[in-house]
Design a protein around this motif. Sequence first.
Motif, PDB file in Angstrom:
ATOM      1  N   LEU A   1       0.720  -1.297  -0.016  1.00 48.89           N
ATOM      2  CA  LEU A   1       0.113   0.126   0.155  1.00 48.89           C
ATOM      3  C   LEU A   1       0.890   1.497  -0.166  1.00 48.89           C
TER       4      LEU A   1
ATOM      5  N   SER B   1     -10.337  -2.682  -2.110  1.00 50.04           N
ATOM      6  CA  SER B   1     -10.431  -3.755  -0.776  1.00 50.04           C
ATOM      7  C   SER B   1     -11.615  -5.029  -1.076  1.00 50.04           C
TER       8      SER B   1
ATOM      9  N   SER C   1      -8.967   4.197  -0.638  1.00 52.63           N
ATOM     10  CA  SER C   1      -9.234   2.831  -1.078  1.00 52.63           C
ATOM     11  C   SER C   1     -10.636   2.941  -1.632  1.00 52.63           C
TER      12      SER C   1
END
Length: 193
Positions: free
Chosen positions: A89, A110, A133
């Motif tokens: 990440l 995700s 995200s």
Amino acid sequence: MKSFALVAILASLSVAFAGGAQAYPGMQQSTKPVESTVDLINVLPKTFPIKPVAFNDVDGKAIDFSHYKGKVIMVNMWATWCPPCVRELPAIERLAAKFKSEDFALLPISIDAEGKQQVQSFLTSLGMTEFNSYYDPEQNLGQVFPLDTIPATFILDQNGQLIAFVRSFVDWDDTKAISLIQGFIDKGREKPN
């Protein structure tokens, strides 16, 4: 005749063990030497069409890849329970910062079952409060991407066609990664959209 039967059996077993995951041209094992994790990225010999499948943005709004037409898109499928995913990440965030937003879109998505509620608190615990995200708790993207192995990164060209993928951890801080993405951006500029 026996060797032909053996080949047929082995071929059917390899299909059976593939688990039904989407296969793309060039998805077979590579024999090229690996000097860097970037070398694990499979660049397809020709683009592969990806149908629009919805996932959610940070506000829960359904979007798909067509929202990013005109940009090279890097889709990184990840989960909080996947240590190699979490390790990637910060590097993918740094990679995205190296390109203009009009040329490149980073979409870390995700697949955590509890979506934003689970992911946002996890990112906060890592000190990544600004990390953006996206979410696919139902794993709808499994219709177009094999999600049996994560982290998995899929790179789409400016027209939303798959041009490269990797189903493994990659060190996105490697200068080879920057060159690869820049090459995709430059190639897209050469072609009319």
